[in-house]
Design an enzyme around this catalytic site. Structure first.
Site, PDB file in Angstrom:
ATOM      1  N   THR A 135       0.824  -1.208   0.000  1.00 22.57           N
ATOM      2  CA  THR A 135       0.000   0.000   0.000  1.00 22.57           C
ATOM      3  C   THR A 135       0.856   1.254   0.000  1.00 22.57           C
ATOM      4  O   THR A 135       0.420   2.312  -0.468  1.00 22.57           O
ATOM      5  CB  THR A 135      -0.950  -0.018   1.212  1.00 22.57           C
ATOM      6  N   TYR A 187       4.929 -12.596   4.704  1.00 21.50           N
ATOM      7  CA  TYR A 187       3.774 -11.998   4.034  1.00 21.50           C
ATOM      8  C   TYR A 187       3.445 -12.833   2.805  1.00 21.50           C
ATOM      9  O   TYR A 187       4.222 -12.885   1.856  1.00 21.50           O
ATOM     10  CB  TYR A 187       4.108 -10.549   3.677  1.00 21.50           C
ATOM     11  N   LYS A 247       1.558 -12.498   7.848  1.00 22.18           N
ATOM     12  CA  LYS A 247       0.435 -11.758   7.271  1.00 22.18           C
ATOM     13  C   LYS A 247      -0.116 -12.622   6.144  1.00 22.18           C
ATOM     14  O   LYS A 247       0.560 -12.857   5.141  1.00 22.18           O
ATOM     15  CB  LYS A 247       0.882 -10.397   6.734  1.00 22.18           C
ATOM     16  N   ILE A 288      -3.472  -6.511   9.207  1.00 24.05           N
ATOM     17  CA  ILE A 288      -2.691  -5.460   8.558  1.00 24.05           C
ATOM     18  C   ILE A 288      -3.609  -4.936   7.473  1.00 24.05           C
ATOM     19  O   ILE A 288      -3.851  -5.602   6.468  1.00 24.05           O
ATOM     20  CB  ILE A 288      -1.356  -5.983   8.016  1.00 24.05           C
TER      21      ILE A 288
END
Length: 293
Positions: free
Chosen positions: A45, A133, A161, A203
């Site tokens: 992001t 992740y 994540k 998250i």
């Protein structure tokens, strides 16, 4: 170690494309004031793909400075080159961050054993905790539960994540790891369900826009008050989907611009600013959710 609502923070930019550090400070202050439990610096992001190393490291340094130890900062350090991931981690290790978020290498599609070798090398190179992740929708390569379990034995790898949105996978992984291993949802649409299934936090992209609601939802779920968590989640469910009508972070940036928190919704190419129809839709959703009056 890392629980609750961690916001996957955008990286604000001027129309010139330069990093807008005054707006970055405003965003950090906004999240501290609204109860976010942590910040993710320069992840997906945060447009990590279009920030060169020097800018990436500088944004992380500034976020740590602005957070002033009032809120944890985790730095995105992923790369599809193990050497580059290690270099980034080494360069950011002394900035005051609380840990790293390291994505499955993208594009080159490593084997599961390659992922194990990659993440062990990254974790060996730092004294800070590392969050894995897994986001196969972006990386193509999917880190399987047995691979997560093997990596979870490394003392520096403390959590995952998981952006698959697959709750059954969470339940499959839970018995494979130590009870202290942290599972964080990376899929806002299923984040509440993830928490009620035993996840430890999120998250979140949506938390850019509604940090208070996301932190309250997490706090309720982690306290076992699942009905309250689901009630809060329903209030922002429209936002979960609306923010992803265009590729993230296109609409989160526009929403924050509309809220007056950043000076521009500029994104670096190949991303471009959102379409008018998307802007009109998310503005209505923001009004429905009470974000805009």
């Amino acid at each position: 170690m890392f629980t609750g609502s961690y916001v996957a923070l955008i990286t604000p930019m001027y129309q010139s494309g330069e990093i807008d550090y005054p707006s970055l400070k405003k965003l950090v202050d906004f999240h501290i004031a609204n109860g976010s439990h942590g910040l993710i610096a320069v992840g997906t992001t945060g447009e990590s793909a279009t920030l060169p190393f020097d800018e990436h490291i500088e944004v992380v340094k500034r976020m740590v400075e602005f957070a002033d130890k009032k809120i944890p900062v985790i730095a995105g350090s992923g790369a599809n080159s193990t050497a580059e991931a290690i270099f980034l981690s080494e360069q950011m290790a002394g900035t005051g961050i609380d840990g790293f978020l390291s994505v499955v290498p993208y594009y080159n599609k490593p084997q599961q054993k390659g992922m194990v070798a990659h993440f062990n090398a990254v974790a060996d190179a730092t004294d800070l905790p590392v969050l894995l992740y897994n986001v196969p929708g972006r990386t193509v390569a999917d880190m399987l539960p047995d691979t997560v379990a093997e990596l979870a034995t490394h003392p520096k790898i403390v959590g995952l994540k998981d952006a698959t949105g697959d709750i059954a996978r969470l339940k499959q992984m839970q018995p494979l790891v130590d009870k202290d291993f942290v599972f964080l949802s990376g899929d806002d649409a299923t984040g509440c369900e993830f928490l009620t299934a035993g996840g430890h936090g999120v998250i979140s992209v949506t938390a850019n826009v509604v940090p208070k609601q996301m932190s309250q939802m997490c706090e309720a779920a982690l306290a076992g008050n699942y009905s309250k968590a689901k009630e809060i989640d329903q209030q922002i469910a429209e936002l979960h989907s609306a923010l992803f009508i265009e590729p993230n972070p296109v609409l989160p940036k526009w929403a924050l611009y509309k809220m007056g928190l950043i000076q521009s919704a500029f994104l670096r190419l190949p991303l471009i600013e959102s379409e008018l129809d998307s802007q009109n839709h998310i503005e209505q959703v923001m009004r429905n959710s009470g974000v805009l009056s």
